[in-house]
Enzyme design. Structure first.
Site, mmCIF file in Angstrom:
data_model
loop_
_atom_site.group_PDB
_atom_site.id
_atom_site.type_symbol
_atom_site.label_atom_id
_atom_site.label_comp_id
_atom_site.label_asym_id
_atom_site.label_seq_id
_atom_site.Cartn_x
_atom_site.Cartn_y
_atom_site.Cartn_z
ATOM 1 N N ASP A 143 0.832 -1.205 0.000
ATOM 2 C CA ASP A 143 0.000 0.000 0.000
ATOM 3 C C ASP A 143 0.864 1.251 0.000
ATOM 4 O O ASP A 143 2.012 1.234 0.454
ATOM 5 C CB ASP A 143 -0.856 0.071 1.274
HETATM 6 N N1 URA Z 1 -1.392 -5.893 3.943
HETATM 7 C C1 URA Z 1 -1.835 -4.620 3.951
HETATM 8 O O1 URA Z 1 -2.842 -4.307 4.565
HETATM 9 N N2 URA Z 1 -1.133 -3.704 3.276
HETATM 10 C C2 URA Z 1 0.011 -3.990 2.607
HETATM 11 O O2 URA Z 1 0.618 -3.098 2.011
HETATM 12 C C3 URA Z 1 0.450 -5.314 2.606
HETATM 13 C C4 URA Z 1 -0.285 -6.252 3.280
#
Ligand code: URA
Length: 245
Positions: A113
């Site tokens: 993310d």
């Molecule tokens: N899980 C999440 O919530 N975000 C990420 O970036 C990776 C795994």
């Protein structure tokens, strides 16, 4: 430098043939003059012809000629506030912007993310990317999640058994508390699935929303002490491990 946004330079046809190992540039010029070389289906005899190695299709003596690209395998400690897509519709910084001095075009293996930090692999080896990202391979990914509040054993057990997010029950995860402060905790969570915002949603589901999230390992590959925003090449041992998965 943004590798993806940079246009691939056009090169002279004889250089392309030499780079592909067909012959020396001078010999390649002879082949071009002899009408042995086609670009996009057309015989080309002009020695000034330039080609785009990413776009144009070159044939010599009826056989396709390709420049073998050097395979590059990198790990980056992704900072927060970078996207892992190569081009962002909102023009936010991308992880590719951090790869100074890398001239090969590489792509992130999977995604993190925008506001997640930590271990991101990047490569131009499409076969390896496919292998690592395919859900059937069940490769563990380890995260450190700083969450609101301090989850008790019952909440951690929910993560361990699987919780329902978006009408989907997550596979059993590993979860343990690494440290606590008065009103937050750092959890180490290991999952092998890669659903959208999965760790955030899992923590939300047990009533302990994530305040910050960092990935520290993918299988046996660990981020170690690589500084935030920095990248390094994988060692041969790490590459062999990933290929063996
Ligand atoms: N899980 C999440 O919530 N975000 C990420 O970036 C990776 C795994």
């Amino acid at each position: 430098m943004n590798i993806e946004k940079e246009k691939t330079a056009e090169i002279r046809l004889q250089k392309y043939l030499a780079d592909a190992g067909i012959a020396s540039r001078r010999k390649a010029e002879e082949y071009i003059l002899q009408g042995k070389v086609k670009v996009n289906g057309q015989i080309v005899t002009n020695l000034g012809t330039k080609v785009n190695p990413d776009r144009d299709i070159i044939f010599y003596n009826g056989k396709k000629v390709e420049i073998k690209k050097k395979k590059v395998y990198l790990m980056l400690n992704k900072p927060e506030n970078y996207v892992t897509t190569v081009n962002d519709q909102f023009n936010r910084p991308t992880v590719i912007d951090l790869l100074h001095s890398v001239s090969e075009r590489v792509y992130p293996v999977g995604r993190l993310d925008y506001n997640t930090s930590g271990l991101l692999l990047l490569t131009n080896d499409g076969d390896l990317t496919y292998k690592i990202t395919h859900p059937k391979h069940h490769i563990d990914k380890i995260y450190l999640a700083t969450v609101k509040g301090i989850p008790g054993e019952a909440s951690l057990n929910k993560l361990r058994r699987g919780v329902v997010i978006d009408d989907y029950k997550t596979a059993p995860a590993k979860a343990k508390i690494i440290s606590t402060s008065s009103n937050s905790a750092i959890l180490q969570i290991t999952i092998h699935e890669g659903r959208n915002r999965q760790v955030r949603k899992m923590c939300e589901a047990i009533g302990h929303p994530v305040m910050s999230l960092k990935r520290i390992a993918i299988g046996d590959i660990s981020l170690g002490d690589l500084p935030v925003g920095k990248f390094r090449s994988l060692t041969q041992k790490e590459i062999d491990y990933l290929k063996s998965l």
